[in-house]
Enzyme design. Structure first.
Site, PDB file in Angstrom:
ATOM      1  N   SER A 294       0.784  -1.311   0.074  1.00  0.00           N
ATOM      2  CA  SER A 294       0.711  -0.359  -0.233  1.00  0.00           C
ATOM      3  C   SER A 294       0.907   1.398   0.028  1.00  0.00           C
ATOM      4  O   SER A 294       2.158   1.232   0.481  1.00  0.00           O
ATOM      5  CB  SER A 294      -0.986   0.058   1.560  1.00  0.00           C
ATOM      6  OG  SER A 294      -1.602   1.242   1.534  1.00  0.00           O
TER       7      SER A 294
ATOM      8  N   TYR B 248      -1.183  -1.404  10.317  1.00  0.00           N
ATOM      9  CA  TYR B 248      -1.452  -0.889   8.665  1.00  0.00           C
ATOM     10  C   TYR B 248      -0.083  -0.640   8.575  1.00  0.00           C
ATOM     11  O   TYR B 248       0.135  -1.872   7.018  1.00  0.00           O
ATOM     12  CB  TYR B 248      -2.390  -0.677   8.396  1.00  0.00           C
ATOM     13  CG  TYR B 248      -3.649  -0.913   6.949  1.00  0.00           C
ATOM     14  CD1 TYR B 248      -3.778  -1.573   6.588  1.00  0.00           C
ATOM     15  CD2 TYR B 248      -2.577  -0.200   5.843  1.00  0.00           C
ATOM     16  CE1 TYR B 248      -3.981  -2.118   5.326  1.00  0.00           C
ATOM     17  CE2 TYR B 248      -2.914  -0.034   4.726  1.00  0.00           C
ATOM     18  CZ  TYR B 248      -3.899  -1.343   4.445  1.00  0.00           C
ATOM     19  OH  TYR B 248      -4.184  -1.268   2.755  1.00  0.00           O
TER      20      TYR B 248
END
Length: 276
Positions: free
Chosen positions: A154, A167
């Site tokens: 990401s 995350y």
């Protein structure tokens, strides 16, 4: 002829969202598909995860594209599960050419308030799950001296994000894992790359919990409120469609991508322009 005729692809987290888009896109290019997904809940994840019916729907879509599909319920947190997926893939199709290590979850908490379970689930799925997926298929690819691997990271992994340190940490670590494996297997004809999208229009973002995080000044934000926010930024700054990420992965696993190895390919609508 398709660019992936005769190839077999294993896709984790394939029941919906980005995983389903990968399955449809690779099938349209000629590959037979093995999809696996937990197809059930994880306690620390605040939105509904995929179901067995979602997994079955992906298999139907692959079949509609004229390719064979094996759909398996499996948890990437378990090496035994991922080994079993690889064994079933080889038993059914005789080979594994491509791995898309896509399975992932999201949750939100400031680091100072984050409980151990929330942290550990994130690391176990978004990082260790990628390791387990690599470990399950790489020995087979080494033996066959060919393979293409793409992991979903990401753009957040290169930026950091409030209430999402776990995350960001997992996604940053995926980049390091990808680069390390790429060095280890290049001599065997295997390439390993990561894709780094910004926000993708999937259930991971499109859920009430995430809308409240993104729009704290609105009491009960809706999808419409969220889309107004996503669409109010610069040109090309709106949510990415899953098929766009899948097209990037298709390039990386096809002959057109053979010179990509150890790369972290950003798809961020310009967000990465301000990063070193």
């Amino acid at each position: 002829m398709g660019t992936l005729d005769g190839r077999v692809a294993v896709i984790t987290g394939g029941a919906r969202g980005q995983g389903r888009a990968h399955a449809e896109t690779l099938a349209a290019a000629g590959a037979d598909i093995v999809v696996c997904d937990i197809a059930g809940p994880i306690a620390s994840v605040p939105y509904p995860l995929s179901s067995e019916s979602d997994l079955a729907e992906t298999a139907k879509l692959v079949a509609a594209a004229g390719r064979r599909c094996l759909a398996v319920k499996a948890d990437v947190r378990s090496q035994a599960d991922m080994n079993a997926v690889a064994e079933r893939a080889i038993g059914e199709f005789g080979r594994i050419d491509i791995l898309i290590a896509n399975a992932g979850i999201s949750s939100n908490s400031p680091i100072a308030e984050m409980d151990e379970k929330t942290w550990q689930d994130m690391i176990d799925v978004n990082l260790t799950g990628v390791f387990h997926s690599f470990r399950a298929v790489v020995p087979h690819m080494i033996e066959r001296r060919w393979g293409r691997i793409v992991a979903t990271s990401s753009i957040v992994g290169r930026m950091g994000v409030k209430a999402g340190g776990h995350y960001a940490a997992a996604k940053w670590a995926v980049i390091g894992l990808v680069k390390s494996l790429s060095l280890e297997v290049v001599e065997h004809g295997i390439t390993v790359n990561a894709v780094l999208p910004s926000g993708v229009d999937t259930d991971m973002i499109q859920n009430p919990v995430m809308w409240r995080v993104l729009l704290p000044d609105i009491e009960n934000p809706t999808r419409e409120d969220a889309m107004k926010m996503f669409n109010s930024g610069p040109p090309n700054g709106d949510l990415i469609q899953p098929a766009e990420v899948a097209q990037a992965a298709l390039m990386l696993v096809s002959e057109h991508g053979r010179h990509f190895n150890g790369e972290a390919v950003s798809i961020s609508g310009g967000m990465s322009a301000s990063l070193i």
